[in-house]
Design a protein around this motif. Structure first.
Motif, PDB file in Angstrom:
ATOM      1  N   SER A 107      -3.974 -16.946  26.708  1.00  0.00           N
ATOM      2  CA  SER A 107      -4.405 -17.208  25.344  1.00  0.00           C
ATOM      3  C   SER A 107      -5.405 -16.112  25.007  1.00  0.00           C
ATOM      4  N   VAL A 108      -4.999 -15.185  24.120  1.00  0.00           N
ATOM      5  CA  VAL A 108      -5.841 -14.046  23.751  1.00  0.00           C
ATOM      6  C   VAL A 108      -6.189 -14.156  22.271  1.00  0.00           C
ATOM      7  N   ASP A 109      -7.441 -14.445  21.988  1.00  0.00           N
ATOM      8  CA  ASP A 109      -7.882 -14.653  20.599  1.00  0.00           C
ATOM      9  C   ASP A 109      -7.014 -15.698  19.903  1.00  0.00           C
ATOM     10  N   GLY A 110      -6.623 -16.734  20.657  1.00  0.00           N
ATOM     11  CA  GLY A 110      -5.833 -17.815  20.084  1.00  0.00           C
ATOM     12  C   GLY A 110      -4.339 -17.580  20.095  1.00  0.00           C
ATOM     13  N   ALA A 111      -3.914 -16.345  20.374  1.00  0.00           N
ATOM     14  CA  ALA A 111      -2.474 -16.029  20.428  1.00  0.00           C
ATOM     15  C   ALA A 111      -1.968 -16.174  21.864  1.00  0.00           C
ATOM     16  N   GLN A 112      -0.756 -16.734  21.998  1.00  0.00           N
ATOM     17  CA  GLN A 112      -0.176 -16.931  23.325  1.00  0.00           C
ATOM     18  C   GLN A 112       0.580 -15.681  23.777  1.00  0.00           C
ATOM     19  N   GLN A 113       0.389 -15.321  25.015  1.00  0.00           N
ATOM     20  CA  GLN A 113       1.023 -14.116  25.556  1.00  0.00           C
ATOM     21  C   GLN A 113       1.465 -14.381  26.994  1.00  0.00           C
ATOM     22  N   LEU A 114       2.769 -14.204  27.262  1.00  0.00           N
ATOM     23  CA  LEU A 114       3.294 -14.396  28.612  1.00  0.00           C
ATOM     24  C   LEU A 114       3.229 -13.067  29.360  1.00  0.00           C
ATOM     25  N   THR A 115       2.631 -13.072  30.550  1.00  0.00           N
ATOM     26  CA  THR A 115       2.457 -11.813  31.294  1.00  0.00           C
ATOM     27  C   THR A 115       2.802 -11.986  32.771  1.00  0.00           C
TER      28      THR A 115
END
Length: 209
Positions: free
Chosen positions: A66-74
């Protein structure tokens, strides 16, 4: 409330760089990291150290950030550690998409016991596979139960999970079952002694005729 090994991780964007700042982050229980891939600009973040150190114990860990509220799959691509203290200094994270297929190196695990008097030699510790980013196997098992000396297991012989395909060359040797050198020497010596004894008995019989 998520537990410490939940793959959902809150990442904080960082604007400061340099060894001194990274050292202060680690002292505060954070791990410096960079997110890149899929044509996006690299994003520098800090991750919660304890949670992430538990998650990356398994190979090819996938983190739901969760980066600044945005979801990111890594996908964890590289973990840099201090060679002396083994402290995690930095992590490289590759952006992946659900359903996307990626190439990863998956660890090989040997299970079972080969035939008595033999040993299983692991020639390659990993195998390259193409798998879905969200369905990466933790390992590939190779069952050596009861296998006799001289048996070779190649990459093509591996049982892969559904949806995974082999990238490593099929003829690549993974496991070889062998007889330990000392045991082999003992077996040869015993065979030689048996032949010599048989020849001696035959000579004695001929002399007595």
């Amino acid at each position: 409330m998520s537990n410490e090994t939940d793959t959902q991780v809150v990442a904080e964007v960082r604007e400061n760089f340099g060894k001194g700042y990274a050292r202060r982050l680690r002292a505060a229980g954070q791990i410096p990291a960079v997110i890149y891939g899929h044509g996006t600009d690299p994003v520098h973040v800090s991750l919660p150290g304890h949670q992430v150190s538990l998650l990356i114990r398994r190979a090819n860990a996938v983190l739901e950030l969760s980066v600044d509220g945005a979801q990111q799959l890594t996908l964890v691509k590289d973990v840099q550690k201090d060679p002396v203290h083994q402290v995690i200094e930095h992590i490289d994270l590759l952006v992946v998409k659900k359903g996307e297929k990626i190439q990863v190196d998956v660890p090989i695990t040997v299970v079972g016991e080969p035939f008595a008097g033999t040993i299983a030699n692991l020639d390659n510790t990993t195998v390259a596979l193409e798998v879905e980013a969200t369905n990466i196997p933790q390992n590939i098992e190779v069952d050596v139960e009861g296998l006799e000396g001289g048996t070779h297991i190649t990459a093509a012989d591996l049982v892969l999970p559904t949806g995974a395909s082999l990238v490593t060359e099929g003829e690549t040797l993974i496991v070889a079952i062998s007889v330990p050198a000392t045991d082999e020497a003992d077996a040869i010596e015993a065979a030689d002694e048996a032949v010599a004894e048989e020849q001696s008995e035959e000579a004695a019989e001929e002399a007595g005729e």
